[in-house]
Design a protein around this motif. Structure first.
Motif, PDB file in Angstrom:
ATOM      1  N   TYR A  54       0.587  -7.382   6.259  1.00  0.00           N
ATOM      2  CA  TYR A  54       0.973  -6.125   5.351  1.00  0.00           C
ATOM      3  C   TYR A  54       2.625  -6.554   4.327  1.00  0.00           C
ATOM      4  CZ  TYR A  54      -1.768  -3.041   8.831  1.00  0.00           C
ATOM      5  OH  TYR A  54      -2.193  -2.523  10.077  1.00  0.00           O
ATOM      6  N   ASP A  59       1.455  -6.559   1.266  1.00  0.00           N
ATOM      7  CA  ASP A  59       0.311  -5.361   0.623  1.00  0.00           C
ATOM      8  C   ASP A  59       1.692  -4.937   0.848  1.00  0.00           C
ATOM      9  OD1 ASP A  59      -1.910  -6.308   1.638  1.00  0.00           O
ATOM     10  OD2 ASP A  59      -2.181  -4.989   3.505  1.00  0.00           O
ATOM     11  N   ALA A 117      -1.843  -0.634   5.903  1.00  0.00           N
ATOM     12  CA  ALA A 117      -0.508  -1.132   5.667  1.00  0.00           C
ATOM     13  C   ALA A 117       0.807   0.033   5.263  1.00  0.00           C
ATOM     14  CB  ALA A 117      -0.715  -2.695   4.634  1.00  0.00           C
TER      15      ALA A 117
END
Length: 293
Positions: A37, A40, A81
């Protein structure tokens, strides 16, 4: 409502992205998920460049940018994300819809790992003196665990014959096949592992899944198995297919795999188009066309 979303905007700061990692940790996400995450979100910040003020229009532009650069599954993963990040910022009203993808009922033939290929990989690892790697493959293929769950395989738990796992907010118990239990305990005895983790490095640290994956990939040539088939999660899929083929118990399989939704489990038991075609041909020849001859 739509106009309200388009007008709503917030400014993102670097300090907030750092706090996002702690937010994910507090929500009990795994280390791998947190790292994914965060990577991202860094990509999202790269897209924003100098202007860190975001609104619905900017987010839709980002979505379009992703679509032009990445595969659909990757785009949806990055949007997941992003939506978590927006929730963290109390800007849930800006969340972006993921791209709808028609579910594929079949496995791709080039990715399906067969039982024979699994045995080849295990035998190759043993022949190269990589007993721990061979046992890791066997453990996943015989229990259906995720690669991140090997940390629950300790000497103490293996001796008891039951592995208690807490992952993704859920608790489940894995029962060890006797033959696997004996192999693991024999390995521990021969390598003087008296307690704690079984799958460890030479320094006694828990084996990292990325290292295990790389070690698995190196077996491809000597084992004669395509690289596209060699990844930890594929052994989990193999376990699911074999278990379902033998038992036809999809509910029990869902429990073993730790799935809350049986529809997810159905994906694991899917067969390839080639196998489906053979079954279809057999049914038609024996049950339908036979009646017309």
């Amino acid at each position: 409502m739509i106009m309200e979303q388009m007008d709503f905007s917030i400014e993102v700061s670097e300090s907030e992205t750092e706090k996002f990692a702690d937010y994910l940790y507090q929500k009990e996400n795994t280390k791998a998920t947190i790292n994914k995450y965060m990577a991202d979100i860094k990509k999202f910040l790269f897209f924003l460049a100098d202007d860190k003020r975001i609104n619905k229009k900017v987010l839709l532009q980002y979505k379009e940018w992703l679509v032009q650069k990445y595969a659909v599954n990757s785009v949806n993963s990055m949007l997941a994300a992003l939506n978590q990040f927006l929730e963290f910022l109390n800007a849930g009203k800006l969340k972006v819809k993921r791209i709808k993808v028609q579910k594929q009922p079949f496995l791709q033939d080039q990715k399906e790992l067969t039982e024979k290929e699994c045995r080849k990989l295990i035998a190759t690892a043993m022949a190269e003196g990589k007993e721990q790697l061979a046992l890791c493959i066997e453990t996943i293929a015989c229990t259906g665990i995720r690669i991140s769950e090997i940390k629950y395989f300790t000497v103490e738990r293996v001796k008891s014959g039951k592995i208690e796992i807490y992952n993704k907010g859920k608790y489940r118990r894995i029962f060890l096949p006797k033959v696997l239990q004996r192999k693991l305990l024999s390995y521990c005895h021969n390598n003087q592992i008296a307690e704690g983790w079984i799958f460890v490095t030479k320094n006694g640290k828990l084996k990292d899944r990325s290292n295990i994956w790389r070690e698995m990939k190196r077996l491809k040539e000597k084992a004669g198995v395509a690289e596209s088939k060699i990844f930890p999660h594929n052994f989990r899929h193999l376990f699911a297919r074999i278990y379902y083929k033998v038992t036809k118990d999809i509910t029990g399989l869902a429990d073993l795999l730790g799935h809350s939704n049986i529809n997810v489990t159905r994906i694991y038991t899917a067969t390839t188009e080639t196998v489906f075609q053979k079954k279809l041909d057999k049914i038609v020849e024996q049950e339908i066309l036979e009646c017309t001859t």
